[in-house]
Design a protein around this motif. Structure first.
Motif, PDB file in Angstrom:
ATOM      1  N   SER A 264       0.839  -1.262   0.128  1.00 30.89           N
ATOM      2  CA  SER A 264       0.077   0.105  -0.020  1.00 30.89           C
ATOM      3  C   SER A 264       1.097   1.124   0.228  1.00 30.89           C
ATOM      4  CB  SER A 264      -0.834   0.000   1.206  1.00 30.89           C
ATOM      5  OG  SER A 264      -0.101   0.202   2.524  1.00 30.89           O
ATOM      6  N   PRO A 265       0.345   2.324  -0.201  1.00 23.51           N
ATOM      7  CA  PRO A 265       1.205   3.422  -0.061  1.00 23.51           C
ATOM      8  C   PRO A 265       1.801   3.655   1.117  1.00 23.51           C
ATOM      9  CG  PRO A 265      -0.807   4.073  -1.524  1.00 23.51           C
ATOM     10  CD  PRO A 265      -0.867   2.712  -0.894  1.00 23.51           C
ATOM     11  N   GLU A 266       1.243   3.466   2.207  1.00 18.91           N
ATOM     12  CA  GLU A 266       1.735   3.545   3.593  1.00 18.91           C
ATOM     13  C   GLU A 266       2.844   2.508   3.847  1.00 18.91           C
ATOM     14  OE1 GLU A 266       0.328   3.079   8.102  1.00 18.91           O
ATOM     15  OE2 GLU A 266      -1.056   2.468   6.716  1.00 18.91           O
ATOM     16  N   THR A 267       2.639   1.125   3.363  1.00 22.72           N
ATOM     17  CA  THR A 267       3.778   0.308   3.728  1.00 22.72           C
ATOM     18  C   THR A 267       4.852   0.451   2.644  1.00 22.72           C
ATOM     19  OG1 THR A 267       2.768  -1.165   2.149  1.00 22.72           O
ATOM     20  CG2 THR A 267       2.434  -1.487   4.686  1.00 22.72           C
ATOM     21  N   ALA A 268       4.591   1.176   1.497  1.00 22.86           N
ATOM     22  CA  ALA A 268       5.480   1.588   0.464  1.00 22.86           C
ATOM     23  C   ALA A 268       6.655   2.786   1.207  1.00 22.86           C
ATOM     24  CB  ALA A 268       5.088   2.040  -0.832  1.00 22.86           C
ATOM     25  N   GLN A 269       5.884   3.657   1.972  1.00 18.84           N
ATOM     26  CA  GLN A 269       6.809   4.627   2.601  1.00 18.84           C
ATOM     27  C   GLN A 269       7.465   4.119   3.740  1.00 18.84           C
ATOM     28  OE1 GLN A 269       6.541   7.997   1.920  1.00 18.84           O
ATOM     29  NE2 GLN A 269       8.238   8.140   3.153  1.00 18.84           N
ATOM     30  N   SER A 270       7.164   3.030   4.370  1.00 18.43           N
ATOM     31  CA  SER A 270       7.993   2.258   5.221  1.00 18.43           C
ATOM     32  C   SER A 270       9.156   1.958   4.575  1.00 18.43           C
ATOM     33  CB  SER A 270       7.564   1.093   5.792  1.00 18.43           C
ATOM     34  OG  SER A 270       6.295   1.610   6.365  1.00 18.43           O
ATOM     35  N   ILE A 271       9.243   1.564   3.437  1.00 21.62           N
ATOM     36  CA  ILE A 271      10.425   0.958   2.534  1.00 21.62           C
ATOM     37  C   ILE A 271      11.391   2.458   2.418  1.00 21.62           C
ATOM     38  CG2 ILE A 271      11.423   0.412   0.277  1.00 21.62           C
ATOM     39  CD1 ILE A 271       9.154  -1.474   0.102  1.00 21.62           C
ATOM     40  N   LEU A 272      10.824   3.386   2.069  1.00 23.72           N
ATOM     41  CA  LEU A 272      11.619   4.511   1.874  1.00 23.72           C
ATOM     42  C   LEU A 272      12.118   5.111   3.098  1.00 23.72           C
ATOM     43  CD1 LEU A 272       9.152   6.515  -0.541  1.00 23.72           C
ATOM     44  CD2 LEU A 272      11.342   5.178  -1.023  1.00 23.72           C
ATOM     45  N   ASP A 273      11.462   4.797   4.318  1.00 22.84           N
ATOM     46  CA  ASP A 273      11.788   5.280   5.736  1.00 22.84           C
ATOM     47  C   ASP A 273      12.851   4.470   6.322  1.00 22.84           C
ATOM     48  OD1 ASP A 273      10.104   7.237   5.550  1.00 22.84           O
ATOM     49  OD2 ASP A 273       8.392   6.291   6.712  1.00 22.84           O
ATOM     50  N   GLY A 274      13.298   3.274   5.567  1.00 20.61           N
ATOM     51  CA  GLY A 274      14.197   2.453   6.020  1.00 20.61           C
ATOM     52  C   GLY A 274      13.572   1.240   6.820  1.00 20.61           C
ATOM     53  N   ASP A 275      12.342   1.099   7.183  1.00 17.11           N
ATOM     54  CA  ASP A 275      11.783   0.310   8.018  1.00 17.11           C
ATOM     55  C   ASP A 275      11.491  -1.092   7.488  1.00 17.11           C
ATOM     56  OD1 ASP A 275      11.604   1.992  10.209  1.00 17.11           O
ATOM     57  OD2 ASP A 275       9.665   2.651   9.481  1.00 17.11           O
ATOM     58  N   VAL A 276      11.501  -1.102   6.235  1.00 17.87           N
ATOM     59  CA  VAL A 276      11.054  -2.279   5.628  1.00 17.87           C
ATOM     60  C   VAL A 276      11.936  -2.689   4.323  1.00 17.87           C
ATOM     61  CG1 VAL A 276       9.220  -3.634   4.286  1.00 17.87           C
ATOM     62  CG2 VAL A 276       8.532  -2.254   6.166  1.00 17.87           C
ATOM     63  N   THR A 277      12.594  -3.776   3.954  1.00 16.67           N
ATOM     64  CA  THR A 277      13.467  -3.894   3.076  1.00 16.67           C
ATOM     65  C   THR A 277      12.535  -4.247   1.493  1.00 16.67           C
ATOM     66  OG1 THR A 277      14.873  -5.200   4.496  1.00 16.67           O
ATOM     67  CG2 THR A 277      15.147  -5.615   2.081  1.00 16.67           C
ATOM     68  N   ALA A 278      11.704  -4.896   1.461  1.00 12.40           N
ATOM     69  CA  ALA A 278      10.929  -5.262   0.411  1.00 12.40           C
ATOM     70  C   ALA A 278       9.414  -5.575   0.557  1.00 12.40           C
ATOM     71  CB  ALA A 278      11.721  -6.125  -0.504  1.00 12.40           C
ATOM     72  N   LEU A 279       8.653  -5.317  -0.357  1.00  9.78           N
ATOM     73  CA  LEU A 279       7.244  -5.831  -0.490  1.00  9.78           C
ATOM     74  C   LEU A 279       6.966  -6.325  -1.764  1.00  9.78           C
ATOM     75  CD1 LEU A 279       5.690  -2.568   1.044  1.00  9.78           C
ATOM     76  CD2 LEU A 279       5.909  -4.647   2.177  1.00  9.78           C
ATOM     77  N   ASN A 280       5.824  -7.144  -1.745  1.00 11.78           N
ATOM     78  CA  ASN A 280       5.290  -7.545  -3.311  1.00 11.78           C
ATOM     79  C   ASN A 280       3.722  -7.512  -2.733  1.00 11.78           C
ATOM     80  OD1 ASN A 280       4.574  -9.991  -1.763  1.00 11.78           O
ATOM     81  ND2 ASN A 280       6.018 -11.200  -3.091  1.00 11.78           N
ATOM     82  N   GLY A 281       2.875  -7.180  -3.932  1.00  8.94           N
ATOM     83  CA  GLY A 281       1.347  -6.979  -4.086  1.00  8.94           C
ATOM     84  C   GLY A 281       0.866  -6.664  -5.165  1.00  8.94           C
ATOM     85  N   GLY A 282      -0.361  -5.935  -5.134  1.00  6.25           N
ATOM     86  CA  GLY A 282      -1.119  -5.539  -6.066  1.00  6.25           C
ATOM     87  C   GLY A 282      -2.167  -6.760  -6.652  1.00  6.25           C
ATOM     88  N   GLN A 283      -2.304  -7.606  -5.732  1.00  2.79           N
ATOM     89  CA  GLN A 283      -3.378  -8.663  -5.856  1.00  2.79           C
ATOM     90  C   GLN A 283      -4.841  -8.092  -6.392  1.00  2.79           C
ATOM     91  OE1 GLN A 283      -1.810  -8.524  -3.107  1.00  2.79           O
ATOM     92  NE2 GLN A 283      -3.192  -8.513  -1.540  1.00  2.79           N
ATOM     93  N   TRP A 284      -4.993  -7.152  -5.902  1.00  2.00           N
ATOM     94  CA  TRP A 284      -6.304  -6.534  -5.772  1.00  2.00           C
ATOM     95  C   TRP A 284      -7.035  -6.467  -7.112  1.00  2.00           C
ATOM     96  CZ3 TRP A 284      -2.244  -3.399  -3.810  1.00  2.00           C
ATOM     97  CH2 TRP A 284      -1.965  -2.442  -4.363  1.00  2.00           C
ATOM     98  N   ILE A 285      -5.927  -6.090  -8.260  1.00  2.00           N
ATOM     99  CA  ILE A 285      -6.467  -5.913  -9.476  1.00  2.00           C
ATOM    100  C   ILE A 285      -6.992  -7.246 -10.065  1.00  2.00           C
ATOM    101  CG2 ILE A 285      -4.827  -4.201 -10.077  1.00  2.00           C
ATOM    102  CD1 ILE A 285      -3.259  -5.979 -11.539  1.00  2.00           C
ATOM    103  N   ALA A 286      -7.033  -8.246  -9.306  1.00  2.00           N
ATOM    104  CA  ALA A 286      -7.633  -9.534  -9.899  1.00  2.00           C
ATOM    105  C   ALA A 286      -9.205  -9.335 -10.087  1.00  2.00           C
ATOM    106  CB  ALA A 286      -7.420 -10.912  -9.165  1.00  2.00           C
ATOM    107  N   GLY A 287      -9.623  -8.571  -9.051  1.00  2.00           N
ATOM    108  CA  GLY A 287     -11.149  -8.366  -8.992  1.00  2.00           C
ATOM    109  C   GLY A 287     -11.583  -7.379 -10.215  1.00  2.00           C
ATOM    110  N   SER A 288     -10.927  -6.578 -10.689  1.00  2.00           N
ATOM    111  CA  SER A 288     -11.328  -5.883 -11.781  1.00  2.00           C
ATOM    112  C   SER A 288     -11.038  -6.610 -12.985  1.00  2.00           C
ATOM    113  CB  SER A 288     -10.356  -4.710 -12.006  1.00  2.00           C
ATOM    114  OG  SER A 288     -10.349  -3.733 -10.578  1.00  2.00           O
ATOM    115  N   LEU A 289     -10.064  -7.315 -13.107  1.00  2.00           N
ATOM    116  CA  LEU A 289     -10.019  -8.173 -14.270  1.00  2.00           C
ATOM    117  C   LEU A 289     -11.148  -9.663 -14.276  1.00  2.00           C
ATOM    118  CD1 LEU A 289      -6.257  -9.125 -13.955  1.00  2.00           C
ATOM    119  CD2 LEU A 289      -7.258  -7.310 -15.638  1.00  2.00           C
TER     120      LEU A 289
END
Length: 376
Positions: A264-289
């Motif tokens: 999410s934008p919030e957890t992505a910011q955690s990467i920029l803040d140095g709290d998180v190394t990496a994330l993956n996601g985007g699974q929500w677009i399955a609903g639109s597809l």
């Protein structure tokens, strides 16, 4: 424009109604296909397990570009309020109100046969996203004349990707923080991570399961105390990542690398803040597809696989976020989301008469690369 309508439970379906559903025939004549070439005013009944959780809320926010591409479309969204007994009653009310199609989010595999039978009784096409029926239930559902398709992301692969990255970063011991056992998405991510990490010589020293996100901070405090020497923590959902960050904030001595699924934008910011190394996601677009599959069926142009059957698209990979593209992701979400109206123009027959199974399959299979290019 969004046309959100809150589906209120007008009446509870008596318990014997479920018995009547299970007693109905398992096959039926296919619904009459619309002769419309598009722009039909379809009403799609959708459901969310609950509101207020980003991974759920974003599924339906992400429908906006599809709605714009489709034109005259209405989404009737039911809030199941995290209650199993509301799933069927909400759907019953939506179908009684005249829904043309069903976009179903099933949090438990046991509910799918009942939902499929209910849609058949009302002669309404349906699609699944995010989760699919258990193997034992698939044959009957795929033979249901109203089953129109499903789109799911590769959740096992999502966990495996984090296992590979954890090893590449030099981690040898890992803790996993996840939802309760039995949650299909989290179980798949745990299995993918564990298999990959341990095959590469790592060790998963503990798996913490929370009955709901509110337990996340306490669970994190418990495993931080019990395993102070672990190298990394993999959180299988955004709520558990946020809870772990919160718990670590009061422990300056804590020295773990954090990884997570559900971005999410919030957890992505955690990467920029140095709290998180990496994330993956985007699974929500399955609903639109999946909704695009449903619209094509309602327009009289169902997407069928090479065997002439309603398709299961299970080839969608998640997008990887690191410090190199986290800001790009935040920017893209602020601009309107991962997919665009133009993307759905290519997937809807009403806008692209050349769309077929292969082109739809290719789009789903390459969507992670498409999004990665947009955020790079």
């Amino acid at each position: 424009m969004n046309h959100w309508k809150s589906a209120l439970s007008l009446a509870l379906v008596p318990a014997f109604a479920l018995t009547l559903l299970s007693g109905c025939q398992q096959t039926a004549a296919p619904p009459a296909e619309s002769s419309s070439t598009g722009k039909g005013g379809h009403v799609i009944a959708a459901n969310t397990w609950g509101v207020g959780a980003y991974p759920l809320d974003i599924i339906f926010e992400a429908l906006t570009p599809l709605e714009t591409s489709a034109g005259d479309l209405s989404i009737d969204l039911a809030n199941n309020e995290f209650k199993v007994d509301k799933v069927v009653t909400d759907l019953q009310n939506q179908l009684t109100s005249g829904a043309d199609g069903v976009l179903f989010l099933g949090m438990s595999q046991t509910i799918f046969p009942t939902v499929a039978q209910l849609c058949q009784n009302f002669e309404v096409p349906f699609v699944f996203h995010a989760n699919i029926p258990a193997d034992a239930d698939w044959p009957a559902i795929q033979e249901n004349a109203y089953y129109t398709g499903a789109v799911i992301s590769q959740e096992y692969a999502a966990g495996a990707a984090m296992g590979e990255l954890g090893l590449a970063d030099g981690n040898q011991t890992a803790i996993i923080s996840a939802a309760a056992l039995g949650d299909y998405v989290h179980d798949q991510r745990i299995a993918g991570f564990t298999d990959t990490f341990e095959a590469g010589g790592g060790e998963v020293v503990y798996v913490a399961h929370s009955a709901d996100p509110s337990e996340g901070v306490q669970k994190a405090n418990d495993f931080l105390t019990a395993y102070p020497d672990a190298d990394m923590i993999y959180c299988t959902g955004g709520d558990y990542l946020s809870a772990t960050i919160s718990a670590m904030s009061s422990r300056p001595e804590a020295d773990y690398k954090l990884y997570g699924s559900d971005m999410s934008p919030e957890t992505a910011q955690s990467i920029l803040d140095g709290d998180v190394t990496a994330l993956n996601g985007g699974q929500w677009i399955a609903g639109s597809l999946a909704a695009a599959l449903l619209i094509n069926r309602l327009d009289g142009h169902a997407i069928l696989d090479e065997n002439g059957q309603a398709p299961l698209f299970d080839n969608m990979n998640l997008v990887m976020l690191t410090k190199d593209n986290a800001q790009g992701f935040i920017n893209l979400m602020a601009e309107g989301g991962l997919l665009t109206e133009a993307d759905f123009d290519t997937l809807l027959y009403r806008n692209n008469p050349d769309v077929d199974y292969q082109s739809f399959y290719d789009f789903v299979g390459n969507v992670d690369e498409l999004i990665s290019e947009r955020i790079s």
